[in-house]
Design a protein around this motif. Structure first.
Motif, PDB file in Angstrom:
ATOM      1  N   ASP A   1       0.834  -1.209   0.000  1.00 41.28           N
ATOM      2  CA  ASP A   1       0.000   0.000   0.000  1.00 41.28           C
ATOM      3  C   ASP A   1       0.863   1.251   0.000  1.00 41.28           C
ATOM      4  O   ASP A   1       0.576   2.229  -0.698  1.00 41.28           O
ATOM      5  CB  ASP A   1      -0.922   0.022   1.222  1.00 41.28           C
ATOM      6  N   ARG A   2       1.917   1.234   0.787  1.00 41.29           N
ATOM      7  CA  ARG A   2       2.825   2.389   0.853  1.00 41.29           C
ATOM      8  C   ARG A   2       3.554   2.595  -0.464  1.00 41.29           C
ATOM      9  O   ARG A   2       3.696   3.730  -0.931  1.00 41.29           O
ATOM     10  CB  ARG A   2       3.817   2.221   1.999  1.00 41.29           C
ATOM     11  N   VAL A   3       4.015   1.512  -1.095  1.00 42.45           N
ATOM     12  CA  VAL A   3       4.687   1.620  -2.389  1.00 42.45           C
ATOM     13  C   VAL A   3       3.720   2.204  -3.420  1.00 42.45           C
ATOM     14  O   VAL A   3       4.065   3.121  -4.166  1.00 42.45           O
ATOM     15  CB  VAL A   3       5.239   0.249  -2.853  1.00 42.45           C
ATOM     16  N   ARG A   4       2.489   1.681  -3.424  1.00 46.46           N
ATOM     17  CA  ARG A   4       1.493   2.197  -4.372  1.00 46.46           C
ATOM     18  C   ARG A   4       1.244   3.684  -4.136  1.00 46.46           C
ATOM     19  O   ARG A   4       1.203   4.470  -5.081  1.00 46.46           O
ATOM     20  CB  ARG A   4       0.177   1.421  -4.256  1.00 46.46           C
ATOM     21  N   ALA A   5       1.099   4.068  -2.891  1.00 45.74           N
ATOM     22  CA  ALA A   5       0.868   5.485  -2.570  1.00 45.74           C
ATOM     23  C   ALA A   5       2.049   6.344  -3.008  1.00 45.74           C
ATOM     24  O   ALA A   5       1.859   7.452  -3.527  1.00 45.74           O
ATOM     25  CB  ALA A   5       0.613   5.649  -1.070  1.00 45.74           C
ATOM     26  N   ASN A   6       3.254   5.854  -2.829  1.00 44.36           N
ATOM     27  CA  ASN A   6       4.440   6.611  -3.238  1.00 44.36           C
ATOM     28  C   ASN A   6       4.502   6.812  -4.747  1.00 44.36           C
ATOM     29  O   ASN A   6       4.993   7.838  -5.218  1.00 44.36           O
ATOM     30  CB  ASN A   6       5.724   5.904  -2.788  1.00 44.36           C
ATOM     31  N   LEU A   7       4.023   5.837  -5.499  1.00 43.04           N
ATOM     32  CA  LEU A   7       4.121   5.900  -6.954  1.00 43.04           C
ATOM     33  C   LEU A   7       2.886   6.474  -7.627  1.00 43.04           C
ATOM     34  O   LEU A   7       2.933   6.846  -8.791  1.00 43.04           O
ATOM     35  CB  LEU A   7       4.385   4.500  -7.521  1.00 43.04           C
ATOM     36  N   SER A   8       1.797   6.531  -6.915  1.00 43.14           N
ATOM     37  CA  SER A   8       0.522   6.925  -7.517  1.00 43.14           C
ATOM     38  C   SER A   8       0.343   8.433  -7.515  1.00 43.14           C
ATOM     39  O   SER A   8       0.584   9.107  -6.524  1.00 43.14           O
ATOM     40  CB  SER A   8      -0.633   6.283  -6.749  1.00 43.14           C
ATOM     41  N   ASP A   9      -0.094   8.924  -8.665  1.00 46.11           N
ATOM     42  CA  ASP A   9      -0.472  10.332  -8.743  1.00 46.11           C
ATOM     43  C   ASP A   9      -1.963  10.462  -9.018  1.00 46.11           C
ATOM     44  O   ASP A   9      -2.468  11.519  -9.327  1.00 46.11           O
ATOM     45  CB  ASP A   9       0.332  11.069  -9.819  1.00 46.11           C
ATOM     46  N   GLU A  10      -2.667   9.327  -8.927  1.00 40.67           N
ATOM     47  CA  GLU A  10      -4.103   9.305  -9.170  1.00 40.67           C
ATOM     48  C   GLU A  10      -4.800   8.640  -7.993  1.00 40.67           C
ATOM     49  O   GLU A  10      -4.228   7.815  -7.301  1.00 40.67           O
ATOM     50  CB  GLU A  10      -4.427   8.498 -10.428  1.00 40.67           C
ATOM     51  N   THR A  11      -6.054   8.973  -7.805  1.00 39.51           N
ATOM     52  CA  THR A  11      -6.870   8.312  -6.796  1.00 39.51           C
ATOM     53  C   THR A  11      -7.387   7.013  -7.397  1.00 39.51           C
ATOM     54  O   THR A  11      -7.913   7.019  -8.511  1.00 39.51           O
ATOM     55  CB  THR A  11      -8.057   9.213  -6.401  1.00 39.51           C
ATOM     56  N   PRO A  12      -7.249   5.884  -6.706  1.00 38.68           N
ATOM     57  CA  PRO A  12      -7.778   4.627  -7.243  1.00 38.68           C
ATOM     58  C   PRO A  12      -9.283   4.733  -7.482  1.00 38.68           C
ATOM     59  O   PRO A  12      -9.965   5.493  -6.800  1.00 38.68           O
ATOM     60  CB  PRO A  12      -7.473   3.605  -6.140  1.00 38.68           C
ATOM     61  N   PRO A  13      -9.817   3.996  -8.469  1.00 39.86           N
ATOM     62  CA  PRO A  13     -11.237   4.076  -8.786  1.00 39.86           C
ATOM     63  C   PRO A  13     -12.149   3.901  -7.591  1.00 39.86           C
ATOM     64  O   PRO A  13     -13.168   4.555  -7.487  1.00 39.86           O
ATOM     65  CB  PRO A  13     -11.447   2.946  -9.797  1.00 39.86           C
TER      66      PRO A  13
END
Length: 146
Positions: free
Chosen positions: A126-138
């Motif tokens: 979850d932390r890795v995804r948050a670090n890489l994400s610039d979009e809000t998940p659907p």
């Protein structure tokens, strides 16, 4: 780390696709159904973005799912040019039946992990995804439908 995570994702997709075939759908179709189930009323454009495909590709997939009686398009009250996507009762039943296969794939993936290791793995991912994400998940974009 990037190669490893990509390879794990590929292996998950391969396992899910093999499981989906038992139910007469493809892996990508299962992903589309799961996305629509998570966010009822999502649009073709939002689905395409989530699946990381072109809108026309998502449209063709929706056409096939509609012909299979699994997805229905409804008018978007906010924009007459768009459709909102919903699962049919048949699709809801199918997703329920496929959930056991999904659980088995996930169980296989974490076989030998203690419960606290599984929780730690999820938290770290979850932390890795948050670090890489610039979009809000659907799932977080349309709370009123979730």
């Amino acid at each position: 780390m990037a190669f490893l995570s990509s390879d794990v994702g590929r292996l998950f997709r391969k396992r899910f696709a093999a499981s989906a075939r038992q139910f007469g759908v493809t892996g990508p179709q299962w992903r589309a159904l799961a996305a629509i189930q998570r966010v009822p009323g999502t649009t073709q454009g939002a689905l395409a973005a989530w699946l990381e495909v072109e809108a026309i590709t998502a449209g063709r997939m929706i056409d096939r799912l509609e012909k299979l009686g699994l997805v229905e398009r409804r008018d978007d009250p906010a924009d007459r040019r768009r459709w909102q996507l919903y699962l049919t009762p048949n699709a809801e039943d199918l997703m329920q039946r496929m959930s056991g296969c999904a659980r088995q794939v996930l169980d296989d993936a974490v076989a030998g992990f203690a419960p606290d290791e599984q929780a730690q793995l999820l938290a770290l991912l979850d932390r890795v995804r948050a670090n890489l994400s610039d979009e809000t998940p659907p799932a977080e974009t349309k709370q009123s439908h979730g």
